[in-house]
Scaffold this motif. Structure first.
Motif, mmCIF file in Angstrom:
data_model
loop_
_atom_site.group_PDB
_atom_site.id
_atom_site.type_symbol
_atom_site.label_atom_id
_atom_site.label_comp_id
_atom_site.label_asym_id
_atom_site.label_seq_id
_atom_site.Cartn_x
_atom_site.Cartn_y
_atom_site.Cartn_z
ATOM 1 N N LYS A 37 0.867 -1.179 0.000
ATOM 2 C CA LYS A 37 0.000 0.000 0.000
ATOM 3 C C LYS A 37 0.902 1.228 0.000
ATOM 4 O O LYS A 37 1.143 1.842 1.031
ATOM 5 N N PRO A 38 1.458 1.563 -1.167
ATOM 6 C CA PRO A 38 2.426 2.668 -1.215
ATOM 7 C C PRO A 38 1.813 4.013 -0.846
ATOM 8 O O PRO A 38 0.608 4.232 -0.978
ATOM 9 N N LYS A 39 2.671 4.867 -0.389
ATOM 10 C CA LYS A 39 2.316 6.244 -0.086
ATOM 11 C C LYS A 39 2.969 7.108 -1.170
ATOM 12 O O LYS A 39 4.144 6.934 -1.480
ATOM 13 N N MET A 40 2.195 8.003 -1.755
ATOM 14 C CA MET A 40 2.711 8.899 -2.785
ATOM 15 C C MET A 40 2.701 10.317 -2.217
ATOM 16 O O MET A 40 1.654 10.808 -1.788
ATOM 17 N N ILE A 41 3.867 10.928 -2.223
ATOM 18 C CA ILE A 41 3.992 12.299 -1.747
ATOM 19 C C ILE A 41 4.264 13.176 -2.967
ATOM 20 O O ILE A 41 5.272 12.989 -3.654
ATOM 21 N N ILE A 42 3.359 14.095 -3.236
ATOM 22 C CA ILE A 42 3.516 14.999 -4.368
ATOM 23 C C ILE A 42 3.769 16.392 -3.801
ATOM 24 O O ILE A 42 2.994 16.884 -2.974
ATOM 25 N N SER A 43 4.872 16.983 -4.235
ATOM 26 C CA SER A 43 5.220 18.320 -3.753
ATOM 27 C C SER A 43 5.719 19.159 -4.927
ATOM 28 O O SER A 43 5.986 18.637 -6.009
ATOM 29 N N GLN A 44 5.849 20.452 -4.664
ATOM 30 C CA GLN A 44 6.331 21.361 -5.699
ATOM 31 C C GLN A 44 7.179 22.441 -5.052
ATOM 32 O O GLN A 44 6.806 22.991 -4.014
ATOM 33 N N ASP A 45 8.332 22.705 -5.658
ATOM 34 C CA ASP A 45 9.225 23.771 -5.209
ATOM 35 C C ASP A 45 9.501 24.647 -6.421
ATOM 36 O O ASP A 45 10.213 24.227 -7.342
ATOM 37 N N ASP A 46 8.906 25.821 -6.457
ATOM 38 C CA ASP A 46 8.941 26.700 -7.625
ATOM 39 C C ASP A 46 8.375 25.951 -8.825
ATOM 40 O O ASP A 46 7.241 25.524 -8.785
ATOM 41 N N ASP A 47 9.191 25.722 -9.867
ATOM 42 C CA ASP A 47 8.677 25.033 -11.060
ATOM 43 C C ASP A 47 9.076 23.553 -11.106
ATOM 44 O O ASP A 47 8.884 22.885 -12.111
ATOM 45 N N THR A 48 9.628 23.027 -10.017
ATOM 46 C CA THR A 48 10.009 21.614 -9.952
ATOM 47 C C THR A 48 8.968 20.825 -9.154
ATOM 48 O O THR A 48 8.641 21.182 -8.030
#
Length: 131
Positions: A37-48
């Motif tokens: 049961k994977p955990k997906m972490i989606i983040s953003q730093d400026d345009d990355t």
């Protein structure tokens, strides 16, 4: 992009075994794939943008800029070129290698992250809930 940001936990998978079979994933690894049961972490730093997928067996972290091609690996470990773009309310991730292509479409529906995965004529759907 903002609505995708967060920590997401897998709660359901449909047709994932057939999808893994299409990639040639062994029975042993497919069995493991069903219980993770994977955990997906989606983040953003400026345009990355960063996709960080964590599970008991393996972790994968990719960083990219929307619309720019980058190098990654397929589910079965082959080198591929990937482009992720924002198309309306969906994130579209296209991977290309040899003469093959797969496509993942990420959408938010009823507060859940829906990941539709297609390869050849197989479509799998994985559903995540925000943690």
């Amino acid at each position: 992009m903002e609505k995708f940001i967060g920590v997401w936990k897998l709660v359901n998978a449909e047709n994932f075994d057939e999808y893994m079979k299409a990639f040639g994933i062994s029975d042993e690894w497919r069995n493991i794939g069903h219980v993770l049961k994977p955990k997906m972490i989606i983040s953003q730093d400026d345009d990355t943008v960063v996709f960080d997928v964590e599970s008991l067996v393996a972790n994968q972290k990719i960083s990219f800029k929307l619309g720019e091609e980058f190098q990654s690996k397929t589910m079965d470990g082959k080198d591929c070129k990937v482009t992720v773009s924002l198309d309306g309310d969906s994130l579209i991730e296209v991977s290309k290698w040899d003469d093959s292509e797969s496509c993942n479409v990420y959408m938010i529906k009823d507060g859940q992250l829906i990941k539709s995965m297609s390869y050849e004529d197989i479509v799998a759907v994985r559903t995540f809930e925000k943690v």
